[in-house]
Design a protein around this motif. Structure first.
Motif, PDB file in Angstrom:
ATOM      1  N   LYS A   5       0.838  -1.197   0.000  1.00  0.00           N
ATOM      2  CA  LYS A   5       0.000   0.000   0.000  1.00  0.00           C
ATOM      3  C   LYS A   5       0.868   1.240   0.000  1.00  0.00           C
ATOM      4  N   LEU A   6       0.812   1.955  -1.092  1.00  0.00           N
ATOM      5  CA  LEU A   6       1.593   3.175  -1.202  1.00  0.00           C
ATOM      6  C   LEU A   6       0.969   4.235  -0.313  1.00  0.00           C
ATOM      7  N   THR A   7      -0.276   4.443  -0.520  1.00  0.00           N
ATOM      8  CA  THR A   7      -1.062   5.313   0.341  1.00  0.00           C
ATOM      9  C   THR A   7      -2.371   4.578   0.535  1.00  0.00           C
ATOM     10  N   LYS A   8      -3.272   5.260   1.169  1.00  0.00           N
ATOM     11  CA  LYS A   8      -4.554   4.623   1.392  1.00  0.00           C
ATOM     12  C   LYS A   8      -5.255   4.308   0.073  1.00  0.00           C
ATOM     13  N   ARG A   9      -4.970   5.091  -0.943  1.00  0.00           N
ATOM     14  CA  ARG A   9      -5.696   4.908  -2.200  1.00  0.00           C
ATOM     15  C   ARG A   9      -4.928   4.131  -3.250  1.00  0.00           C
ATOM     16  N   PHE A  10      -3.623   4.160  -3.158  1.00  0.00           N
ATOM     17  CA  PHE A  10      -2.836   3.511  -4.210  1.00  0.00           C
ATOM     18  C   PHE A  10      -2.111   2.291  -3.663  1.00  0.00           C
ATOM     19  N   SER A  11      -2.180   1.255  -4.404  1.00  0.00           N
ATOM     20  CA  SER A  11      -1.407   0.084  -3.975  1.00  0.00           C
ATOM     21  C   SER A  11      -0.883  -0.689  -5.174  1.00  0.00           C
ATOM     22  N   PHE A  12       0.230  -1.346  -4.921  1.00  0.00           N
ATOM     23  CA  PHE A  12       0.838  -2.216  -5.924  1.00  0.00           C
ATOM     24  C   PHE A  12       0.633  -3.649  -5.494  1.00  0.00           C
ATOM     25  N   SER A  13       0.499  -4.526  -6.460  1.00  0.00           N
ATOM     26  CA  SER A  13       0.446  -5.922  -6.073  1.00  0.00           C
ATOM     27  C   SER A  13       1.174  -6.750  -7.113  1.00  0.00           C
ATOM     28  N   GLY A  14       1.597  -7.880  -6.678  1.00  0.00           N
ATOM     29  CA  GLY A  14       2.303  -8.747  -7.601  1.00  0.00           C
ATOM     30  C   GLY A  14       2.168 -10.174  -7.151  1.00  0.00           C
ATOM     31  N   ASN A  15       2.145 -11.099  -8.088  1.00  0.00           N
ATOM     32  CA  ASN A  15       2.289 -12.472  -7.643  1.00  0.00           C
ATOM     33  C   ASN A  15       3.158 -13.260  -8.588  1.00  0.00           C
ATOM     34  N   PHE A  16       3.857 -14.177  -7.996  1.00  0.00           N
ATOM     35  CA  PHE A  16       4.808 -14.980  -8.740  1.00  0.00           C
ATOM     36  C   PHE A  16       4.549 -16.446  -8.425  1.00  0.00           C
ATOM     37  N   THR A  17       4.550 -17.240  -9.464  1.00  0.00           N
ATOM     38  CA  THR A  17       4.312 -18.668  -9.281  1.00  0.00           C
ATOM     39  C   THR A  17       5.383 -19.456 -10.012  1.00  0.00           C
ATOM     40  N   TYR A  18       5.878 -20.449  -9.356  1.00  0.00           N
ATOM     41  CA  TYR A  18       6.801 -21.379 -10.004  1.00  0.00           C
ATOM     42  C   TYR A  18       6.352 -22.795  -9.691  1.00  0.00           C
ATOM     43  N   GLN A  19       6.308 -23.616 -10.713  1.00  0.00           N
ATOM     44  CA  GLN A  19       5.949 -25.016 -10.498  1.00  0.00           C
ATOM     45  C   GLN A  19       6.785 -25.908 -11.396  1.00  0.00           C
ATOM     46  N   THR A  20       7.081 -27.085 -10.894  1.00  0.00           N
ATOM     47  CA  THR A  20       7.736 -28.078 -11.731  1.00  0.00           C
ATOM     48  C   THR A  20       6.767 -28.431 -12.867  1.00  0.00           C
ATOM     49  N   PRO A  80       8.249 -28.356 -19.736  1.00  0.00           N
ATOM     50  CA  PRO A  80       9.107 -27.389 -19.033  1.00  0.00           C
ATOM     51  C   PRO A  80       8.433 -26.803 -17.790  1.00  0.00           C
ATOM     52  N   ASP A  81       9.256 -26.391 -16.859  1.00  0.00           N
ATOM     53  CA  ASP A  81       8.739 -25.801 -15.624  1.00  0.00           C
ATOM     54  C   ASP A  81       7.886 -24.588 -15.942  1.00  0.00           C
ATOM     55  N   PHE A  82       6.975 -24.361 -15.030  1.00  0.00           N
ATOM     56  CA  PHE A  82       6.033 -23.272 -15.216  1.00  0.00           C
ATOM     57  C   PHE A  82       6.450 -22.116 -14.311  1.00  0.00           C
ATOM     58  N   TYR A  83       6.525 -20.937 -14.856  1.00  0.00           N
ATOM     59  CA  TYR A  83       6.617 -19.778 -13.959  1.00  0.00           C
ATOM     60  C   TYR A  83       5.941 -18.575 -14.591  1.00  0.00           C
ATOM     61  N   ARG A  84       5.475 -17.707 -13.742  1.00  0.00           N
ATOM     62  CA  ARG A  84       4.704 -16.576 -14.236  1.00  0.00           C
ATOM     63  C   ARG A  84       4.747 -15.465 -13.196  1.00  0.00           C
TER      64      ARG A  84
END
Lengths: 399, 921
Positions: free
Chosen positions: B805-820, B850-854
């Motif tokens: 949460k950058l401020t109450k109104r702005f936020s960043f999000s991210g997700n990362f997945t790795y799988q065999t 091949p392994d999965f990542y995203r």
């Protein structure tokens, strides 16, 4: 402008989702290639030299299997007979003596390869005998709506013990060269170019060609009350197939299979058949009845069978199945073209290489063919059948 | 006064010890205090929280250079009764009179309290009760229940009632009611009802729930009685408090392997094509996987896709996804909480081995009309809640649909004009409170997908479900519900390529269940759930019909199937002592395969030989509803929790179950043509056992949740396929399938940070899943009869989901997945047999793709937080698969005229940016 870009994005997304999510990829199996021994072996109740074929799997980039040479191949019977096989061609082993598989005996295939790997089949016994009752030939449309002749088999085993059948056939068709002449052009002198016409010295008008069935043709009667094969189509020939142009003969062999052999070949067939994206078969390795003694986990492809076999031959002329008003015989294997080359070195080499064959002299009695050379020459296959068949009449041939 | 106290109580949760010292330079002249605060806000990261009328209108002047905020505030508030507290995330809470303490009240959330012994001593205390004993500053309301009767020797009484939202009057579920210092806890169900047993005398009751102001009441109890609780919405800091209320649930609950997802929590996670998706979030948690992007099912703890019972308001959803599994078929606006049971499955549920996904639709607002809408590039979504009879009944309707068909059609590109890709789903839930004792709720749901797989085929499928639930309270100790539900799933493929092979194919499964579930509260140590359920299945495995005159496809009809499944269950929740809690459940499961028509056929094969055409010996005929075969047995659902320390527990469980319905899933293709097959005389039910052990620890006032769970699962009669099996419309399907043993084990690690500017979770699992198909016959044996990796065996799985949460109104999000990469069967060479070139395949699943990542990223902008605003808006900009990784979902091979052709299917191999606009009113 921005809107269009956005639409483009949707196109990308949807073409992706709708159907581009499946794409064909280059497939190489360099890493995954597995070298496996492939064994083809069927002994029958015929008294003959039986054949066992040993090859190895090959990479997709290659076209030919590698033969497995210098192996020790023998079949052991439960009555203590040992039949030795000898390599006659690379990978092809023939029994040194003639023998026939007998009922109440079991047979086991034993192989020791040049690299000292030992393989053995399960003991198999000869399947029960069933005769082919009749072979029918019928003009019909096949499953794909193609017009042609269907050659089908009828057989019946009153004991009900046979049930599982596999078929092979050998078909022999007559080839009659449509523009054959009793005469031929021969070279007298290359330089200066000189030719003359003389009588042909060998049979070049009527030839025969024999081809063997490939693939697995099977039928079973297990879910029927009677062990009766009715109208099993073993061979279907489209009505425009050249082989039907003249007299035709087919020898159908009916092998009675064991249930295990039947299901092995059936699965093999299912896996190799064309499949749509909508219905796939579960791929995998198909276990046969041959295993490695040296390394039990080694995979071996093949099924050793002792099958009783019965065969029957028929002859027919396709012209008898034709409706004279509308139908025509299939055209010759190649289109026949005429030309009359000028007598020069090119004609000499044409005659020598037999790339064109003499048909008649280019004279005023008939139309003069350009460019006006001495002989009317025809596409070679149209004047000489030995280019596509054998001029030896097969022993069984009945005109 | 009371209001402020509650205010303090609420905010004290999130205060942390660390404080930053930042220097401020500020100058002001003759400003009101409120304006001074505003100018500090304008210059700094600090945000003030207060009630405006606390501040007087006197004008102040000041000039500060590099002073700390504390110094400035001390001066500003020097002659007032305002106190303040500065939180670590730069929030400044002003309070009137009260000083906020840095630490939690010592009794807060503690289930074990050494100084309090909930035994006779309390009774003594309460008998001496005297109003003067109340501490002067106490602002807690005191309620007396019953009359004191000196002649009774009863030491405990039951207090029950409903919990409602004061503003909307809706019933509050998942509300935690706990008695301070006495280890008495209750969580309300969807009916908002609670019932607790209190020791005679004074009890301090605390009521907590995400998003609601907490409530404390002092109850003086001398007899059984009713107390309805009214809670108000907690307007500020909604999302943070939300997480708080059930915070220590992970540590406290006696069952293992429970995953909870709250719709509110997932709001900021990056989206795929703008869709907020509960089930997509589920797969970022350890233990829940899919075979790949675009796979429509879930593999929970190494189980097959068909082993999950997905329930929406008690009705089964057979295919919970849209578009090959890219979107879930559940409307995120209407879905409330999702509970995923992957360890201990409650005894009331049966019929699946691996998990239960319990998805509840929100109860509609019965006070006023409200709604939510979103506009994304692929779908639009609108949800409306409205009272029908105020405070009594209400309805919620959510609808979602794509407009891609329209987009595709409006394009010039000819190849795309005829393609179709669309889906929609509609959900409606009606709630009716008949009276205090009776409550009725009914849900209807329909989803439909339609798209082209290849340019000449049209595929469509739909889910339909209806459920009706009547909840009734018999008395303080007994309540229950009667549930009737019906679900249908069907699909249809039309292949119209103007060829002789055109066909039309259909499949349908339908089930109807009636269930009675009763709850009985014996006392605070013993709680019982018991009931009975019966379910009737009807499967129409389909027909294929030629399409058009020239088609040469023969009509095939696979006969219908029918079966009856029932369960009888009892579960006992036993709080043995302060540390040990047990959940003992048993379910007797019974199944009967029935004749579907008057001439239902069961094929008979030679026993002791592999089933195939060669061993088919006959057919047995059954009349309609005649029992073909029965199966059944007891299932155990046992779990225990033991507190090893404060906020630290260990749990162990054993779970066993039967499953009678199987999917026939041809996972070597891209097409979602999975069909469901009922057990019959040839196909036996699957049976599974799971042992699990886990440790749970919450740190720093539940800011961090840590869990480590291990499991070991064995199963029998898992369905797999013979080499060469073709499943679609096969009339002798039993000859294509094999049943073997399954084995899976794994360890799951989850670290969650639930509060603060940076929150999210990190999940990792190491898990294996194997199948063994062993037989005396080569045809039935796969991979030498050894255990081999299943289609979804993906040992390593890492997921990181972060939200800043950058401020109450702005936020960043991210997700990362790795799988065999998942296992596949590869062609390993060619060979020639009988004169035809054929393909040799590897052992089953001997290779891996091949392994999965995203990596996905998102940026969220929320509208301002004025309470009285007409509507709240929310923007989400996200990029799915930022790295543009081409993750193949499957690799498969087609033999075409002797040539082997390899195909790779992948779903999103390029970064997909999306913008979504959400509106809440």
């Amino acid at each position: 402008m921005k809107k269009i870009n956005l639409l483009k994005l949707y196109v990308i997304i949807f073409s992706f989702i709708s159907y581009s999510c499946v794409e064909e990829v280059e497939f190489e199996n360099m890493d995954s290639f597995e070298d496996v021994l492939v064994i083809e072996g069927t002994i029958t109740n015929e008294f003959k030299q039986h054949k066992i074929k040993l090859t190895r799997t090959f990479q997709f980039e290659e076209n030919e299997p590698i033969p497995e040479s210098n192996a020790v191949v023998r079949v052991l019977s439960s009555s203590q007979d040992i039949y030795e096989f000898q390599e006659v061609e690379p990978g092809e082993y023939l029994s040194t003596s003639e023998f026939s598989a007998l009922p109440n005996n079991t047979y086991q295939l034993k192989i020791i390869t040049a690299s000292n790997q030992e393989y053995s089949s399960m003991p198999v016994s000869l399947t029960s005998t069933t005769q082919i009752n009749s072979i029918n030939v019928e003009r019909q449309f096949n499953g794909n709506g193609t017009d042609g002749v269907a050659i089908s088999v009828n057989s019946f085993d009153p004991t009900g013990n046979s049930r599982f059948y596999r078929y092979e056939y050998e078909e022999t068709y007559q080839i009659i060269a449509p523009f054959w002449s009793r005469f031929d052009a021969v070279v007298v002198s290359e330089n200066p170019p000189d030719t003359e016409v003389s009588l042909r010295t060998r049979e070049e008008r009527v030839c025969y060609n024999t081809q063997f069935s490939t693939g697995i043709i099977q039928e079973q009667t297990n879910n029927l009350t009677e062990d009766r094969v009715t109208g099993k189509v073993v061979r279907f020939i489209a009505s425009d197939n050249f082989i039907l142009r003249s007299r035709y003969s087919i020898l159908i062999k009916q092998f009675v299979q064991s249930p295990e052999a039947f299901s092995f070949f059936e699965t093999l067939n299912e896996l190799s058949g064309s499949q749509s994206l909508l219905s796939q078969n579960q791929p995998g390795f198909i276990n046969g009845n041959i295993t490695s003694i040296t390394n039990p986990n080694e995979r071996v492809i093949g099924f050793f069978e002792a099958s009783s076999v019965s065969e029957q031959r028929i002859f027919f002329n396709f012209i008898d199945f034709l409706d004279r008003g509308t139908d025509r015989l299939p055209s010759y294997i190649v289109p026949c073209n005429f030309t009359a080359p000028i007598e020069d070195s090119a004609l000499i080499s044409t005659i020598q290489r037999r790339s064109l064959v003499f048909f008649r002299e280019n004279d005023d009695d008939q139309n003069i063919i350009p460019p006006g050379g001495p002989y009317v020459m025809v596409t070679s296959e149209c004047g000489d059948c030995t280019l596509i068949g054998s001029n030896i009449v097969p022993d069984f041939w009945v005109d | 006064m009371k209001y402020i106290a509650l205010f303090i109580l609420l905010f004290s949760y999130q205060l942390t010890i660390s404080q930053e010292k930042k220097e401020i330079t500020i100058k002001f002249e003759n400003l009101k205090k409120i304006d001074v605060l505003k100018s500090i806000e304008a210059q700094t990261q600090y945000r003030f929280y207060f009630i405006e009328n606390w501040l007087d209108d006197t004008l102040i002047t000041g000039d500060y250079y590099n002073q700390s905020i504390k110094d400035i505030l001390n001066i500003i508030f020097s002659k007032t009764d305002i106190n303040y507290y500065i939180s670590s995330d730069n929030k400044i809470f002003l309070t009137k009179n009260n000083l906020i303490s840095d630490s939690l009240p010592s009794t807060f959330f503690k289930s074990t309290q050494k100084e309090n012994k909930p035994t006779d001593s309390i009774i003594t205390e309460s008998i001496q009760y005297n109003e003067n004993n109340i501490i002067q500053s106490d602002i807690i309301e005191t309620i007396r229940i019953g009359k004191q009767n000196k002649n009774t020797n009863k030491k405990k009484y039951i207090l029950s009632g409903y919990a409602r939202n004061k503003n909307t009057n809706s019933l509050i579920s998942n509300l935690i009611i706990s008695v301070k210092g006495k280890n008495i806890n209750f969580v309300t169900g969807s009916n908002g009802f609670y019932s607790i047993e209190l020791p005679i005398g004074i009890n301090l009751i605390e009521v907590k729930k995400l998003g609601l102001s907490s409530l404390e009441k002092r109850i003086i109890i001398y007899g059984d009685g009713v107390l309805n609780l009214y809670l108000t919405d907690d307007v500020e800091e909604l999302s943070e408090v939300v997480i708080d209320a059930s915070k220590d649930k992970n540590v406290k609950e006696a069952i293992t392997g429970l995953t909870q997802i709250k719709t509110e929590e997932i709001k900021n996670i990056p989206l795929v094509l703008g869709e907020r998706d509960i089930l997509k979030v589920a797969i970022t948690l350890p233990g829940i996987k899919t075979a790949g992007e675009g796979s429509s099912g879930f593999n929970v703890r190494g189980g097959k896709e068909d082993q999950n019972l997905i329930l929406l308001d008690n009705g089964v959803i057979y295919n919970p996804t849209h578009f090959f599994g890219i979107f879930s078929a559940l409307n995120p606006f209407t879905s409330g909480d999702v509970n995923i049971y992957k360890g201990t499955i409650p005894a009331e549920y049966g019929g699946r081995l691996s998990s239960v996904f319990e998805i509840n639709t929100k109860n509609a607002n019965d006070k006023k009309v409200s709604g939510e809408a979103s506009i994304g590039p692929v779908t639009s979504n609108i949800t409306i809640e409205t009272p029908i009879i105020k405070n009594k009944s209400s309805i919620l309707v959510g609808a979602r649909g794509t407009y891609s068909d329209w987009i595709l059609r409006s394009l010039d590109e000819e190849s795309l004009q005829n393609s179709r890709a669309s889906f929609y789903d509609i959900v409606a839930k009606y709630n009716h409170k008949v009276n205090e004792k009776n409550n009725i709720q009914t849900t209807g749901y329909f989803s439909k997908d339609q798209f082209s797989i290849t340019s000449d085929s049209l595929f469509n499928y739909s889910n339909r479900l209806a459920s009706l639930k009547w909840s009734h309270t018999f008395n303080d100790r007994n309540y229950g519900s009667l549930i009737l539900s019906n679900s249908q799933y069907k699909f249809n493929i039309e292949f119209d390529g103007n060829s002789t092979n055109d066909f039309d194919l259909g499949y349908e499964v339908n089930e109807t269940e009636l269930k009675l579930k009763m709850n009985y509260l014996l006392n605070d140590k013993h709680k019982f759930d018991y009931g009975i359920s019966g379910k009737l299945y009807n499967v129409d495995p389909g027909n294929i019909d030629p399409l058009g005159q020239q088609s040469i496809i023969e009509s095939i009809e696979i006969p219908e199937e029918r079966a009856f499944e029932s369960g009888l269950f009892v579960s006992h929740n036993y709080n043995a002592n302060e540390k040990l809690s047990l959940n003992l459940g048993i379910r007797y499961s019974f199944y009967a395969a029935l004749g579907a028509t008057n001439n239902s056929i069961q094929r008979v094969y030679t026993t002791g030989l592999p089933r195939n055409q060669t061993t088919l010996v006959g057919e047995e005929s059954f009349s309609k509803n005649e029992v073909i075969e029965t199966f059944g047995g007891p299932e155990f659902r046992i779990s225990a929790r033991y507190f090893l320390g404060e906020d630290f527990s260990a749990k162990a469980s054993f779970n066993s179950s039967y499953q009678y319905i199987h999917t026939l899933s041809n996972n070597t293709t891209v097409s979602p043509t999975d069909t469901w097959k009922l057990s019959d005389s040839n196909i036996r039910p699957q049976q599974g056992n799971q042992y699990s052990l886990g440790f749970y620890k919450n740190l720093k006032n539940n800011t961090f949740e840590f869990s480590l769970e291990g499991y070991y699962k064995t199963s029998k009669n898992i369905l797999d396929y013979k080499v060469g099996a073709n499943l679609l419309l096969n009339q002798t399907i039993e000859a294509e399938v094999l049943q073997g043993d399954g084995l899976s084990y794994g360890i799951e690690f989850l670290l969650k940070k639930t509060k603060g500017r940076l929150n999210g979770w990190l999940g990792y699992s190491y898990s294996r899943s194997f199948v063994k198909l062993e037989s005396d016959f080569a045809e039935e044996q796969i991979n030498n009869g050894d255990f081999f990796a299943s289609n979804f065996d993906k040992p390593h799985d890492v997921s990181l989901v972060l939200n800043y949460k950058l401020t109450k109104r702005f936020s960043f999000s991210g997700n990362f997945t790795y799988q065999t990469g998942r296992p596949v069967t590869f062609p390993v060479g060619s060979f020639i047999l009988n004169g035809v070139e054929r393909v040799n395949y590897s052992d089953r699943n001997a290779f891996r793709i091949p392994d999965f990542y995203r990596l996905d990223v998102g940026f969220n902008v929320e509208g301002n937080h004025k309470i009285k605003k007409l509507a709240h808006s929310f923007w989400n900009i996200s990029i799915y698969n930022v790295l543009g990784r081409n993750n193949p979902y499957s690799v498969f091979f087609v033999t075409d005229n002797g040539d082997i052709r390899a195909f790779e299917s992948s779903i999103f191999s390029i970064p997909i940016p999306t913008i979504t606009y959400n509106l809440k009113f």
